[in-house]
Design a protein around this motif. Structure first.
Motif, mmCIF file in Angstrom:
data_model
loop_
_atom_site.group_PDB
_atom_site.id
_atom_site.type_symbol
_atom_site.label_atom_id
_atom_site.label_comp_id
_atom_site.label_asym_id
_atom_site.label_seq_id
_atom_site.Cartn_x
_atom_site.Cartn_y
_atom_site.Cartn_z
ATOM 1 N N PHE A 287 1.659 -3.268 -11.059
ATOM 2 C CA PHE A 287 3.016 -3.741 -10.811
ATOM 3 C C PHE A 287 3.266 -5.075 -11.508
ATOM 4 C CE2 PHE A 287 6.339 -5.849 -8.433
ATOM 5 C CZ PHE A 287 7.287 -4.852 -8.311
ATOM 6 N N GLY A 288 2.310 -5.983 -11.411
ATOM 7 C CA GLY A 288 2.461 -7.319 -11.979
ATOM 8 C C GLY A 288 2.574 -7.342 -13.481
ATOM 9 N N ALA A 289 1.998 -6.352 -14.167
ATOM 10 C CA ALA A 289 2.053 -6.311 -15.626
ATOM 11 C C ALA A 289 3.491 -6.256 -16.138
ATOM 12 C CB ALA A 289 1.260 -5.118 -16.149
ATOM 13 N N VAL B 198 2.519 -10.277 -7.760
ATOM 14 C CA VAL B 198 2.818 -10.012 -6.353
ATOM 15 C C VAL B 198 2.159 -11.105 -5.521
ATOM 16 C CG1 VAL B 198 2.477 -8.402 -4.436
ATOM 17 C CG2 VAL B 198 2.994 -7.523 -6.725
ATOM 18 N N THR B 199 2.968 -11.770 -4.699
ATOM 19 C CA THR B 199 2.461 -12.868 -3.872
ATOM 20 C C THR B 199 2.403 -12.513 -2.393
ATOM 21 O OG1 THR B 199 4.682 -13.787 -3.686
ATOM 22 C CG2 THR B 199 3.276 -14.636 -5.473
ATOM 23 N N ARG B 200 3.275 -11.587 -1.974
ATOM 24 C CA ARG B 200 3.317 -11.193 -0.566
ATOM 25 C C ARG B 200 3.598 -9.698 -0.465
ATOM 26 N NH1 ARG B 200 7.874 -13.442 2.208
ATOM 27 N NH2 ARG B 200 8.898 -13.579 0.196
ATOM 28 N N ILE B 201 3.164 -9.120 0.644
ATOM 29 C CA ILE B 201 3.518 -7.741 0.974
ATOM 30 C C ILE B 201 3.966 -7.712 2.428
ATOM 31 C CG2 ILE B 201 1.927 -6.689 -0.690
ATOM 32 C CD1 ILE B 201 0.214 -5.908 1.868
ATOM 33 N N ALA B 202 4.717 -6.686 2.762
ATOM 34 C CA ALA B 202 5.094 -6.433 4.151
ATOM 35 C C ALA B 202 5.032 -4.930 4.371
ATOM 36 C CB ALA B 202 6.498 -6.956 4.439
ATOM 37 N N SER B 203 4.617 -4.544 5.562
ATOM 38 C CA SER B 203 4.529 -3.131 5.892
ATOM 39 C C SER B 203 4.764 -2.957 7.383
ATOM 40 C CB SER B 203 3.155 -2.579 5.480
ATOM 41 O OG SER B 203 3.161 -1.174 5.493
ATOM 42 N N ALA C 261 -9.082 -2.540 -0.484
ATOM 43 C CA ALA C 261 -9.640 -1.968 -1.713
ATOM 44 C C ALA C 261 -8.549 -1.492 -2.665
ATOM 45 C CB ALA C 261 -10.565 -0.796 -1.370
ATOM 46 N N GLU C 262 -7.422 -1.095 -2.142
ATOM 47 C CA GLU C 262 -6.372 -0.474 -2.946
ATOM 48 C C GLU C 262 -5.341 -1.448 -3.508
ATOM 49 O OE1 GLU C 262 -6.216 2.674 -3.861
ATOM 50 O OE2 GLU C 262 -7.874 3.397 -2.643
ATOM 51 N N LEU C 263 -5.183 -2.613 -2.891
ATOM 52 C CA LEU C 263 -4.089 -3.492 -3.298
ATOM 53 C C LEU C 263 -4.265 -4.101 -4.688
ATOM 54 C CD1 LEU C 263 -1.357 -4.470 -2.219
ATOM 55 C CD2 LEU C 263 -2.499 -6.602 -1.611
ATOM 56 N N ALA C 264 -5.480 -4.463 -5.077
ATOM 57 C CA ALA C 264 -5.675 -5.092 -6.391
ATOM 58 C C ALA C 264 -5.202 -4.194 -7.545
ATOM 59 C CB ALA C 264 -7.125 -5.525 -6.586
ATOM 60 N N PRO C 265 -5.570 -2.899 -7.575
ATOM 61 C CA PRO C 265 -5.033 -2.069 -8.662
ATOM 62 C C PRO C 265 -3.507 -1.965 -8.632
ATOM 63 C CG PRO C 265 -6.911 -0.990 -7.641
ATOM 64 C CD PRO C 265 -6.580 -2.183 -6.794
ATOM 65 N N LEU C 266 -2.917 -1.919 -7.426
ATOM 66 C CA LEU C 266 -1.461 -1.872 -7.326
ATOM 67 C C LEU C 266 -0.836 -3.146 -7.874
ATOM 68 C CD1 LEU C 266 1.262 -0.715 -6.407
ATOM 69 C CD2 LEU C 266 0.791 -1.709 -4.144
ATOM 70 N N THR C 267 -1.331 -4.296 -7.454
ATOM 71 C CA THR C 267 -0.731 -5.552 -7.923
ATOM 72 C C THR C 267 -0.959 -5.751 -9.414
ATOM 73 O OG1 THR C 267 -2.658 -6.867 -7.259
ATOM 74 C CG2 THR C 267 -0.858 -6.659 -5.658
ATOM 75 N N ASP C 268 -2.079 -5.269 -9.952
ATOM 76 C CA ASP C 268 -2.307 -5.338 -11.397
ATOM 77 C C ASP C 268 -1.269 -4.512 -12.151
ATOM 78 O OD1 ASP C 268 -4.521 -6.964 -11.024
ATOM 79 O OD2 ASP C 268 -5.972 -5.362 -11.380
#
Length: 162
Positions: free
Chosen positions: A58-60, A65-70, A49-56
């Motif tokens: 950040f991506g602007a 963003v194509t990949r994440i790692a944690s 639920a949280e990743l889309a707002p982050l990638t939006d």
């Protein structure tokens, strides 16, 4: 910057849903990256639920963003792919080599960015201090060191699923 973003609901549900923007603080682009390049304060511990707002957000300014790692165990669920606006992000989970309080974003054009993940249930004052410190180019602290500094200063953050 804090206006809700309208997103399409999943296929079959119709309509738009308003999503609050990501709470994100980044180092100025003119400074070299440190152990972390900024901070993200998600509202919940639901990465999907949280990743889309982050990638939006950040991506602007930094590319899609194509990949994440944690770090393995940092999130309650560890999916191999995570939905983002208009694309899917591939996720990798590591038992070592990544700070448990960070998320690594990979994007076109800018490479990789490590962000401190402020625990979702943190007190607002503690979250603000952590976000400011993570984005401060004069500091070169890891996510774990930043969290320890906040814990020592008396503003104990809620670990909320971390």
């Amino acid at each position: 910057m804090n206006a809700p973003i309208a997103r399409r609901r999943p296929a079959g549900s119709g309509g738009l849903v308003a999503t609050p923007p990501a709470r994100l603080a980044l180092r100025p682009p003119t400074f070299p990256p440190g152990p972390v390049c900024g901070a993200w304060w998600p509202r919940t511990d639901d990465l999907c639920a949280e990743l889309a707002p982050l990638t939006d957000a950040f991506g602007a300014s930094h590319g899609r963003v194509t990949r994440i790692a944690s770090h393995h165990g940092s999130w309650p669920q560890e999916p191999s792919t995570v939905p983002a606006t208009d694309h899917t992000v591939t996720a990798a989970w590591y038992s070592s080599g990544l700070d448990p309080y960070t998320i690594r974003l990979f994007s076109y054009g800018t490479g990789r960015w490590d962000l401190l993940v402020v625990p979702p249930h943190s007190e607002p004052g503690a979250a603000a201090r952590l976000m400011s410190a993570a984005a401060d180019p004069a500091l070169c602290l890891t996510g774990t060191a930043l969290m320890a500094t906040e814990d020592v200063s008396g503003g104990r953050t809620g670990q909320g699923g971390r």
